[in-house]
Scaffold this motif. Structure first.
Motif, PDB file in Angstrom:
ATOM      1  N   ALA A  35       0.805  -1.145  -0.065  1.00  0.00           N
ATOM      2  CA  ALA A  35      -0.045  -0.170   0.102  1.00  0.00           C
ATOM      3  C   ALA A  35       0.848   1.319   0.073  1.00  0.00           C
ATOM      4  N   ALA A  36       0.646   2.131  -0.868  1.00  0.00           N
ATOM      5  CA  ALA A  36       1.318   3.496  -0.800  1.00  0.00           C
ATOM      6  C   ALA A  36       0.757   4.430   0.282  1.00  0.00           C
ATOM      7  N   GLN A  37       1.505   5.272   0.459  1.00  0.00           N
ATOM      8  CA  GLN A  37       1.276   6.200   1.613  1.00  0.00           C
ATOM      9  C   GLN A  37      -0.136   7.021   1.249  1.00  0.00           C
ATOM     10  N   GLN A  38      -0.358   7.319  -0.150  1.00  0.00           N
ATOM     11  CA  GLN A  38      -1.571   8.125  -0.641  1.00  0.00           C
ATOM     12  C   GLN A  38      -2.781   7.198  -0.442  1.00  0.00           C
ATOM     13  N   ASP A  39      -2.767   5.732   0.002  1.00  0.00           N
ATOM     14  CA  ASP A  39      -3.792   4.987   0.015  1.00  0.00           C
ATOM     15  C   ASP A  39      -4.397   4.970   1.504  1.00  0.00           C
ATOM     16  N   PHE A  40      -4.180   5.889   2.236  1.00  0.00           N
ATOM     17  CA  PHE A  40      -4.612   5.961   3.408  1.00  0.00           C
ATOM     18  C   PHE A  40      -6.075   5.822   3.817  1.00  0.00           C
ATOM     19  N   VAL A  41      -6.867   5.143   4.536  1.00  0.00           N
ATOM     20  CA  VAL A  41      -8.237   4.917   4.625  1.00  0.00           C
ATOM     21  C   VAL A  41      -8.792   5.952   5.239  1.00  0.00           C
ATOM     22  N   SER A  42      -8.032   6.686   6.155  1.00  0.00           N
ATOM     23  CA  SER A  42      -8.485   7.669   7.052  1.00  0.00           C
ATOM     24  C   SER A  42      -7.428   8.659   7.519  1.00  0.00           C
ATOM     25  N   LEU A  43      -7.803   9.987   7.561  1.00  0.00           N
ATOM     26  CA  LEU A  43      -6.629  11.061   7.980  1.00  0.00           C
ATOM     27  C   LEU A  43      -6.093  10.548   9.487  1.00  0.00           C
ATOM     28  N   THR A  44      -6.690   9.718  10.224  1.00  0.00           N
ATOM     29  CA  THR A  44      -6.422   9.166  11.506  1.00  0.00           C
ATOM     30  C   THR A  44      -5.821   7.941  11.394  1.00  0.00           C
ATOM     31  N   MET A  45      -5.614   7.412  10.277  1.00  0.00           N
ATOM     32  CA  MET A  45      -5.114   6.003   9.723  1.00  0.00           C
ATOM     33  C   MET A  45      -4.119   5.927   8.903  1.00  0.00           C
ATOM     34  N   PRO A  46      -3.045   6.556   8.900  1.00  0.00           N
ATOM     35  CA  PRO A  46      -1.992   6.674   8.061  1.00  0.00           C
ATOM     36  C   PRO A  46      -1.463   4.986   7.813  1.00  0.00           C
ATOM     37  N   VAL A  47      -0.764   5.136   6.572  1.00  0.00           N
ATOM     38  CA  VAL A  47      -0.326   3.720   5.946  1.00  0.00           C
ATOM     39  C   VAL A  47       0.846   3.435   6.855  1.00  0.00           C
ATOM     40  N   ARG A  48       0.919   2.052   7.623  1.00  0.00           N
ATOM     41  CA  ARG A  48       1.844   1.650   8.471  1.00  0.00           C
ATOM     42  C   ARG A  48       1.813  -0.071   8.463  1.00  0.00           C
ATOM     43  N   GLY A  49       3.035  -0.403   8.730  1.00  0.00           N
ATOM     44  CA  GLY A  49       3.044  -1.795   8.751  1.00  0.00           C
ATOM     45  C   GLY A  49       2.414  -2.472   9.878  1.00  0.00           C
ATOM     46  N   ARG A  50       2.275  -1.789  11.249  1.00  0.00           N
ATOM     47  CA  ARG A  50       1.557  -2.254  12.208  1.00  0.00           C
ATOM     48  C   ARG A  50       0.070  -2.273  12.222  1.00  0.00           C
ATOM     49  N   ASP A  51      -0.735  -3.393  12.418  1.00  0.00           N
ATOM     50  CA  ASP A  51      -2.094  -3.601  12.209  1.00  0.00           C
ATOM     51  C   ASP A  51      -2.747  -2.155  13.284  1.00  0.00           C
ATOM     52  N   TYR A  52      -3.799  -1.948  12.860  1.00  0.00           N
ATOM     53  CA  TYR A  52      -4.865  -0.946  13.686  1.00  0.00           C
ATOM     54  C   TYR A  52      -5.922  -2.151  14.343  1.00  0.00           C
ATOM     55  N   SER A  53      -5.871  -2.011  15.518  1.00  0.00           N
ATOM     56  CA  SER A  53      -6.873  -2.858  16.513  1.00  0.00           C
ATOM     57  C   SER A  53      -7.871  -2.201  17.140  1.00  0.00           C
ATOM     58  N   ALA A  56     -14.071  -2.170  18.957  1.00  0.00           N
ATOM     59  CA  ALA A  56     -15.422  -1.918  18.094  1.00  0.00           C
ATOM     60  C   ALA A  56     -15.119  -1.754  16.609  1.00  0.00           C
ATOM     61  N   LEU A  57     -15.772  -1.545  15.804  1.00  0.00           N
ATOM     62  CA  LEU A  57     -15.516  -1.511  14.325  1.00  0.00           C
ATOM     63  C   LEU A  57     -14.876   0.130  14.177  1.00  0.00           C
ATOM     64  N   PRO A  58     -13.887   0.191  13.712  1.00  0.00           N
ATOM     65  CA  PRO A  58     -13.062   1.434  13.634  1.00  0.00           C
ATOM     66  C   PRO A  58     -13.963   2.566  12.957  1.00  0.00           C
ATOM     67  N   PRO A  59     -14.034   3.667  13.569  1.00  0.00           N
ATOM     68  CA  PRO A  59     -14.864   5.007  13.231  1.00  0.00           C
ATOM     69  C   PRO A  59     -15.049   4.920  11.911  1.00  0.00           C
ATOM     70  N   LEU A  60     -13.681   4.927  11.123  1.00  0.00           N
ATOM     71  CA  LEU A  60     -14.036   5.214   9.709  1.00  0.00           C
ATOM     72  C   LEU A  60     -15.004   4.190   8.910  1.00  0.00           C
ATOM     73  N   PHE A  61     -14.802   3.408   9.233  1.00  0.00           N
ATOM     74  CA  PHE A  61     -15.611   1.960   8.741  1.00  0.00           C
ATOM     75  C   PHE A  61     -17.176   1.980   9.159  1.00  0.00           C
ATOM     76  N   GLU A  62     -17.362   2.437  10.512  1.00  0.00           N
ATOM     77  CA  GLU A  62     -18.572   2.650  11.258  1.00  0.00           C
ATOM     78  C   GLU A  62     -19.269   3.674  10.598  1.00  0.00           C
ATOM     79  N   MET A  63     -18.593   4.748   9.983  1.00  0.00           N
ATOM     80  CA  MET A  63     -19.319   5.805   9.356  1.00  0.00           C
ATOM     81  C   MET A  63     -20.273   5.358   8.263  1.00  0.00           C
TER      82      MET A  63
END
Length: 390
Positions: A35-53, A56-63
Motif C-alpha cells: 500500500a502506498a502512503q496516499q492509500d490511507f483509509v482515514s486521516l487518523t489511520m496513515p499507512v503503516r506496517g502495524r495493524d490497527y486494532s 469496536a468497528l473502527p470509526p471510519l468504517f462505522e461511518m
C-alpha cells in the motif's frame, strides 16, 4: 496468520489498500504490504506496517453504517441470514458503498430515477424507495432516509442523492430542514444542492463528495476524527470541533473553514438545532495536503418538536442556547477571529435570517395546512432579532 471468513477487502480510489477483519473479539485493519502512503483509509489511520486494532468497528468504517430507521429495516430483513454485528452489516452494504473508500466494484443494476420523480412524488414513493434502495444506502443518521441514484435528464449522468422522509413524531421535518438550509445558504455558508418535494414529504440533498470531474473526495465526520463511535456522537464540545478543524484543515483553507464553522455555530444556536452533533460536521479532502471543511448539512430546528431541547454538544461548558456576545467570544477565542471579523460574520447571519424570515412570512400568507403553519411560525420565532437573556 489466517484471516477468518468475516473479512472485507478495503479499496481506496480503486486501489487495493488492506483488509478489515474480526479476530478474537477485536476489529483489525491491516494495510497491504504494498500500500502506498496516499492509500490511507482515514486521516487518523496513515499507512503503516502495524495493524490497527479496535474493540469496536473502527470509526471510519462505522461511518458507512446506517442508524435508526434504515438500520431497523436491514436488521429486520437480513440479520437472520447475515448476522447482526457491525462487520456483517458492513459486508452486506459493501457492494453499494461508493466513495474514495470502498470495498469492491459496484455491480448495482438498480434503475435510476429522475429528479422530477422525487420533486412530484406519487403516494407511497418513499416506501418504494426503501424497498428499492435500502441495501444500497450506506448513510448514517436516525431519520428515515435512503441513498437513491438519480439520472440528469440533460446529461444522462447518474448521481447520488439522499432522500429523507419524516414520521408522525416529527411532522413536516422535510419542510423544517428545507427552510433551515435556506437560512445557511443565504448566510454564505457552503451547502449541498437541496430540494423540497412539491408536497413537502421529501427533503432531497445531493451528495457532496463527488466532483464534476468524476473524482470521489475523501469525507470523514467528526466522530471519525475524534476516534468516537456513533453512540458517542453527543459527547464533546464545539471548542473541540474548532480545534479539530484547525488541526486537520490545510493551511490554505483554514481561515475560511473557521469562519464557516463560526457561522454554522451561530445559526445552529439561533435555529435551536439540538442535533448538531459530531456526525453532522465533517471534512472533505483530495489528499493529505488538501483538506477543507465539508458543506453544512442536517440542520433542523429541533425545538419545533422538543420545546425545551438543548444543544447537542457543549459550548463554554453548557448545552444552553447562547446569545450574540458569548458566540462572539467563542469566535475570537476558538476560531482565530478578530472582534471586528466576528461581528461582521454574525451580522451576515443576522441579515440572512431577516431575508429568510420575510420569505417565510410570505409563505405563511397562503399556507393552509395546520402543521406546516406551525413549523413556519416556529422558524419565524427563531429568526427574529436575538432576544436570549443572559
Amino acid at each position: 496468520m489466517a484471516i477468518n471468513k468475516k473479512s472485507l477487502s478495503v479499496r481506496v480510489a480503486g486501489q487495493a489498500a488492506g483488509e478489515l477483519f474480526n479476530e478474537q473479539n477485536e476489529f483489525i485493519f491491516r494495510y497491504d504490504s504494498d500500500a502506498a502512503q496516499q492509500d490511507f483509509v482515514s486521516l487518523t489511520m496513515p499507512v503503516r506496517g502495524r495493524d490497527y486494532s479496535h474493540s469496536a468497528l473502527p470509526p471510519l468504517f462505522e461511518m458507512h453504517l446506517p442508524e435508526g430507521y434504515l438500520l431497523s429495516v436491514l436488521q429486520r430483513h437480513f440479520a437472520k441470514l447475515n448476522g447482526a454485528d457491525d462487520l456483517s452489516l458492513l459486508k452486506l452494504l459493501a457492494p453499494s458503498v461508493r466513495g474514495r473508500v470502498h470495498y469492491q466494484t459496484n455491480t448495482d443494476t438498480t434503475q435510476p430515477l429522475e429528479l422530477t420523480d422525487l420533486l412530484s412524488p406519487a403516494a407511497g414513493l418513499f416506501d418504494e424507495l426503501v424497498a428499492r434502495f435500502a441495501l444500497h444506502s450506506p448513510v448514517s443518521g436516525v431519520q428515515p432516509k435512503v441513498l437513491a441514484q438519480i439520472q440528469d435528464k440533460a446529461t444522462l449522468c447518474i448521481e447520488d442523492y439522499i432522500v429523507k422522509a419524516w414520521g408522525p413524531d416529527y411532522p413536516q421535518l422535510a419542510l423544517n430542514e428545507y427552510w433551515c438550509m435556506r437560512v445557511l445558504k443565504a448566510a454564505g455558508i457552503t451547502v449541498p444542492e437541496f430540494y423540497l418535494s412539491d408536497d413537502g414529504a421529501l427533503f432531497i440533498m445531493k451528495r457532496f463528495d463527488f466532483t464534476s470531474s468524476g473524482q470521489w473526495l475523501g469525507f470523514e465526520d467528526m466522530c471519525v476524527l475524534a476516534a468516537k463511535s456513533r453512540q458517542q456522537k453527543y459527547e464533546g464540545s464545539y471548542e473541540q470541533l474548532a480545534k479539530t478543524i484547525a488541526n486537520f484543515v490545510s493551511p490554505a483553507h483554514k481561515v475560511t473553514a473557521l469562519q464557516q464553522f463560526f457561522k454554522m455555530l451561530v445559526l445552529n444556536n439561533r435555529l435551536q438545532n439540538g442535533d448538531a452533533h459530531l456526525k453532522n460536521f465533517g471534512l472533505l479532502y483530495e489528499d493529505i495536503y488538501n483538506i477543507w471543511l465539508a458543506p453544512a448539512f442536517d440542520v433542523v430546528s429541533t425545538t419545533a418538536y422538543i420545546k425545551n431541547d438543548v444543544s447537542a454538544l457543549t459550548l463554554m461548558g453548557s448545552r444552553k442556547w447562547w446569545a450574540r456576545k458569548h458566540l462572539l467570544t467563542f469566535g475570537v477565542q476558538h476560531c482565530a477571529l478578530t472582534q471586528a471579523q466576528a461581528n461582521a460574520l454574525y451580522d451576515e447571519c443576522e441579515q440572512a435570517m431577516q431575508r429568510v424570515a420575510t420569505q417565510i412570512q410570505q409563505a405563511l400568507v397562503t399556507e393552509e395546512v395546520a402543521d406546516k403553519q406551525q413549523i413556519l411560525t416556529h422558524l419565524l420565532s427563531c429568526l427574529t432579532p436575538d432576544q436570549i437573556i443572559e
